[in-house]
Design an enzyme around this catalytic site. Structure first.
Site, short mmCIF file in Angstrom:
data_model
loop_
_atom_site.label_atom_id
_atom_site.label_comp_id
_atom_site.label_asym_id
_atom_site.label_seq_id
_atom_site.Cartn_x
_atom_site.Cartn_y
_atom_site.Cartn_z
N GLU A 22 2.08 1.74 -3.38
CA GLU A 22 0.97 2.19 -4.23
C GLU A 22 0.74 3.69 -4.05
O GLU A 22 0.56 4.43 -5.02
CB GLU A 22 -0.29 1.39 -3.88
CG GLU A 22 -1.45 1.65 -4.83
CD GLU A 22 -2.73 0.91 -4.42
OE1 GLU A 22 -2.71 0.15 -3.43
OE2 GLU A 22 -3.74 1.12 -5.10
N GLU A 67 -14.38 -13.33 -5.58
CA GLU A 67 -13.06 -13.03 -6.15
C GLU A 67 -11.91 -13.44 -5.23
O GLU A 67 -10.75 -13.36 -5.61
CB GLU A 67 -12.96 -11.54 -6.52
CG GLU A 67 -13.02 -10.56 -5.36
CD GLU A 67 -14.44 -10.12 -5.00
OE1 GLU A 67 -15.39 -10.87 -5.31
OE2 GLU A 67 -14.57 -9.04 -4.40
N GLU A 112 -16.33 -11.16 3.71
CA GLU A 112 -15.18 -10.92 2.84
C GLU A 112 -14.57 -12.24 2.36
O GLU A 112 -14.25 -12.41 1.18
CB GLU A 112 -14.12 -10.11 3.60
CG GLU A 112 -12.87 -9.83 2.77
CD GLU A 112 -11.78 -9.14 3.59
OE1 GLU A 112 -11.34 -8.07 3.18
OE2 GLU A 112 -11.37 -9.69 4.62
N CYS A 126 -10.44 -2.02 14.64
CA CYS A 126 -10.79 -3.45 14.77
C CYS A 126 -10.95 -3.87 16.23
O CYS A 126 -11.66 -4.84 16.51
CB CYS A 126 -9.73 -4.31 14.12
SG CYS A 126 -9.48 -3.90 12.40
N CYS A 153 -8.53 -2.17 3.99
CA CYS A 153 -8.41 -3.40 4.78
C CYS A 153 -9.62 -3.73 5.63
O CYS A 153 -9.67 -4.77 6.27
CB CYS A 153 -7.14 -3.36 5.63
SG CYS A 153 -6.95 -1.84 6.51
N LYS A 195 -15.74 -9.85 8.13
CA LYS A 195 -14.69 -10.72 7.55
C LYS A 195 -15.27 -12.04 7.07
O LYS A 195 -14.74 -12.67 6.18
CB LYS A 195 -13.60 -11.00 8.60
CG LYS A 195 -12.72 -9.81 8.91
CD LYS A 195 -11.60 -9.66 7.91
CE LYS A 195 -10.81 -8.40 8.19
NZ LYS A 195 -10.05 -7.95 7.02
N SER A 204 -7.36 1.84 -2.39
CA SER A 204 -6.15 1.07 -2.68
C SER A 204 -6.62 -0.28 -3.21
O SER A 204 -7.64 -0.82 -2.78
CB SER A 204 -5.36 0.87 -1.38
OG SER A 204 -4.51 -0.25 -1.51
N GLU A 236 0.83 -1.21 0.00
CA GLU A 236 0.00 0.00 0.00
C GLU A 236 0.87 1.26 0.00
O GLU A 236 0.56 2.25 -0.67
CB GLU A 236 -0.93 -0.02 1.22
CG GLU A 236 -2.14 0.86 1.08
CD GLU A 236 -3.16 0.55 2.17
OE1 GLU A 236 -4.17 -0.07 1.86
OE2 GLU A 236 -2.93 0.92 3.34
#
Ligand code: SF4
Ligand code: SF4
Ligand code: SF4
Ligand code: FES
Length: 563
Positions: free
Chosen positions: A273, A357, A352, A494, A290, A349, A310, A270
Site C-alpha cells: 500500500e 464492521e 476493536e 504493545c 494496527c 482490542k 493505511s 501495508e
C-alpha cells in the site's frame, strides 16, 4: 551533591533528589501509595510521611537540603502513617476476595505492611461504570491518588478523566463510554487498586471450551509471550514459546496460532500500500493502523485526517477474518462452529473486535479478546507448571512467523518490519543488516531515512498518543516531512499495552522490549516476505497483496467520531 542523615546513616545525593530517593539510597524503603516511579503526581495519600528535623513531612515531595536529619520509622511517624491509611480504608469497599486486583493491589499490600487489622468502616458504595467493552470503573475503590488523570491527560493527551471538587472521575461525571476515552487502559496500569480494571471475560472462554460442538481457536500476540511469564512468576521473556502453546492446549484451546503470522501478512499488504501511494501520488504520510487505541484517537481528534491511515486491518482482525474463511475451508471446519479467541496485551482490542464492521468472514471475526492478565489468571487457576510440560508446536497454515512479526510488539517494530520488506521489494537486493536500530527504543518520537535505490523515504515512529498528537499537528498543518509514520497508542508499544501485567513501569517495558528483540535475533527468518505460510496463503487463496480477496478480508474503513 548534598549530604543528609537518614536513620543515622550519612548519604550524599544530587540536590534534586527527594527524601524518598535519598532514603532508598541509604537502604530504607518508605511505604507509599500515590507515588509512582514514572509519574509526577504526589502528596495526595500522605502515607510516605517521615520526620524531617522534628517535623512530619511527605518524603515524596520534600527535596533534600543541607543539614537534614530524616527518621523514617519513629513511633510518631508510624502512628501518622497508620492514621492516614485508616482514613483511606474507612470508605474503601471490603471486597478483596471479589476484586480483580486481589493479591496485586498496592492498598492491600500496604495494609499488610503497616499491620492494619481493624479500623472504623463506613462504606461508600457507588455504581460501577460498565459503559465501555474494554474497561470497568469502580469509583468506590478509588483512593484519589490522581495517577490515572496524569496518564490520561499528560501522557496520552486524551483528557477523559479529571480531578474536580476533590473527586477523581470522568469529565463532567459522564460514563466513560461517553467521554473521549480511547480505551487504551493506561489508567488501569497506573491505578494502584481495583478502581479501573479490564472488562474481565474469563467466564465466556470457560463456557466456550465446555461446549463440545465448538472449535476454540486462539492467536497469541507477540507482546503477550514475553510478558505472560511475569504473570506466572517467571522472568520476562523466559517462558518457552512452545511450552506456552502446550499450556494453552491444556486450558482447552483446540488450535493454537500466532498473531505474528498476520503481523507478517500486514507487512505484505501495508508495504505494498505504501509503495502504491509513493508511486501513484496517494495520500502521504501514510499512517499505520494496527493499534486500536490509536484508531480511536484519530477518529476522535483528527477525523479529517482519516485518509492518511493505511486501510489494513490490525493483525488481530486479519487473523479473525482468515480463520473463519481460509483456514476453515482448508481444514473442512464449519466456520459457524469456530470460536475465535485472541490473547492480547491490549484493552482496546476488546472494543476493536466488537466493532460492527469487523465481520467480513460472514461471522463476528474475533469472538473474544482475553488480555495477558486474564490469561495469567486462567493459567494460575488451572495450576499449569510450564517447566513440566512437553513443548507443543503451533498449528499449521496460520502458525508460522518471522522475527519481523515478533517485533510488532515493540514501538518501532512495525516500521522496522515494513522497512525490511519494502527495501528488498523495491531494490531487489538482500539487506546486509536487517536491524533498523534508529527506530527502536522507548523515546517519544524516532525518525529515520532510508534510501530505496535513489528514492529517500523519511519515516517517523510515535510512541504514545501524546507523541502521536505532536506528529498529527504537523500532518494537519500540511507540514509533515514524513512519508510513513508508525503510531503505537501505548508507551513502549504493545509490550506496554493496557492489558499487560501490573506493574508496567518504564523499567518493565524496557525489559519486555529487550526480550522481543532477543527473540527476533534468534529466529532463522526475520523478514515477513520470507514467511512460508504467508506465501502459501497468497498462492492458495489471496492470490496477491491488495487483490480482491485481500480488500474484502484484510482491509477496512474508519469512522469519524463526533464527541
Ligand atoms: S482495591 Fe485492593 S484493597 Fe480494595 S477491594 Fe480490591 S484488592 Fe481489596
Ligand atoms: S483508557 Fe486511556 S483514554 Fe481511557 S480513561 Fe484510561 S487512560 Fe484515558
Ligand atoms: S482511579 Fe485509580 S489511579 Fe485513578 S485516582 Fe482512583 S485510585 Fe488513583
Ligand atoms: S506517596 Fe507521598 S503523599 Fe502519597
Amino acid at each position: 551533591m548534598i549530604s543528609v542523615i537518614v536513620n543515622g546513616i550519612n548519604v550524599t545525593v544530587p540536590g534534586s533528589y527527594t527524601v524518598m530517593q535519598a532514603a532508598a539510597l541509604a537502604g530504607f524503603e518508605i511505604p507509599s501509595l500515590c507515588n509512582h516511579p514514572d509519574l509526577q503526581v504526589q502528596d495526595r495519600c500522605k502515607i510516605c510521611v517521615v520526620d524531617i528535623n522534628g517535623e512530619l513531612k511527605t518524603a515524596c515531595t520534600e527535596t533534600v537540603a543541607p543539614g537534614m536529619i530524616v527518621k523514617t520509622f519513629t513511633p510518631r511517624v508510624l502512628e501518622e502513617k497508620r492514621k492516614n491509611l485508616k482514613q483511606i480504608l474507612r470508605v474503601h469497599p471490603q471486597d478483596c476476595l471479589q476484586c480483580a486486583r486481589n493479591q496485586n493491589c498496592e492498598l492491600q499490600a500496604l495494609s499488610a505492611t503497616l499491620g492494619i487489622r481493624s479500623f472504623e468502616h463506613k462504606l461508600l458504595q457507588l455504581p460501577r461504570d460498565t459503559s465501555t467493552p474494554s474497561l470497568i470503573r469502580d469509583q468506590s475503590k478509588c483512593i484519589l491518588c490522581g495517577r490515572c488523570v496524569e496518564v490520561c491527560n499528560d501522557i496520552q493527551t486524551v483528557g477523559a478523566l479529571e480531578i474536580k471538587d476533590g473527586i477523581v472521575g470522568t469529565v463532567d461525571y459522564r460514563p466513560l463510554g461517553e467521554t473521549k476515552c480511547v480505551m487504551c487502559g493506561q489508567c488501569a496500569l497506573a491505578c494502584p487498586v481495583g478502581a479501573i480494571i479490564e472488562n474481565e471475560e474469563i467466564d465466556k472462554f470457560l463456557a466456550a471450551v465446555a461446549d463440545p460442538d465448538t472449535v476454540v481457536v486462539t492467536q497469541i500476540a507477540p507482546a503477550v509471550r514475553v510478558a505472560v511469564a511475569e504473570e506466572v512468576g517467571m522472568r520476562t521473556g523466559s517462558l518457552d514459546m512452545l511450552q506456552f502453546v502446550a499450556g494453552l492446549r491444556q486450558l482447552g484451546f483446540d488450535y493454537v496460532f500466532h498473531t505474528n503470522f498476520t503481523a507478517d501478512l500486514t507487512i505484505l499488504e501495508e508495504g505494498n500500500e505504501l509503495l502504491k501511494r509513493l508511486k501513484e501520488g496517494g495520500v502521504l504520510p501514510m499512517l499505520t493502523s494496527c493499534s486500536p487505541g490509536w484508531i480511536n484517537f484519530i477518529e476522535t481528534f483528527y477525523p479529517e485526517q482519516l485518509d492518511h491511515l493505511s486501510t489494513c486491518k490490525s493483525p488481530q482482525q486479519m487473523f479473525g477474518s482468515l480463520v473463519k474463511t481460509y483456514w476453515a475451508e482448508k481444514q473442512g471446519v464449519d466456520p459457524a462452529k469456530i470460536y475465535s479467541v485472541s490473547i492480547m496485551p491490549c484493552t482496546a482490542k476488546k472494543y476493536e473486535a466488537a466493532r460492527p464492521e469487523m465481520n467480513d468472514s460472514g461471522y463476528r471475526d474475533v469472538d473474544l479478546v482475553l488480555t495477558t492478565r486474564e490469561v495469567g489468571k486462567l493459567l494460575r487457576m488451572c495450576g499449569i507448571r510450564f517447566k513440566q510440560l512437553e513443548p507443543s508446536n503451533f498449528d499449521s497454515l496460520m502458525g508460522a512467523y518471522t522475527g519481523a512479526g515478533v517485533i510488532f510488539g515493540a514501538s518501532g517494530g512495525v516500521m522496522e518490519a515494513a522497512l525490511r520488506t519494502v527495501y528488498e521489494v523495491v531494490t531487489g537486493k538482500a539487506l546486509a543488516d536487517v536491524n533498523f536500530t534508529m527506530v527502536r527504543g522507548i523515546q517519544g518520537i524516532k525518525e529515520a531515512e532510508v534510501d530505496l535505490d535513489g528514492t529517500v523515504v523519511k519515516v517517523a515512529v510515535a510512541n504514545s498518543l501524546g507523541s502521536a498528537r505532536q506528529l498529527m499537528e504537523q500532518v494537519k498543518a500540511g507540514t509533515s516531512p514524513y512519508h510513513f509514520i508508525e503510531v503505537m497508542c501505548c508507551p513502549g508499544g504493545c509490550i506496554g499495552g493496557g492489558g499487560q501485567p501490573i506493574p508496567s513501569t518504564v523499567a518493565d517495558r524496557t525489559r519486555r522490549i529487550n526480550a522481543i528483540y532477543e527473540e527476533d535475533a534468534r529466529l532463522p527468518l526475520r523478514k515477513s516476505h520470507d514467511n512460508p505460510e504467508v506465501k502459501l496463503l497468497y498462492d492458495d487463496f489471496l492470490q496477491e497483496p491488495l487483490g480482491e480477496k485481500s480488500h474484502k478480508l484484510l482491509h477496512t474503513h474508519y469512522t469519524p467520531k463526533n464527541q
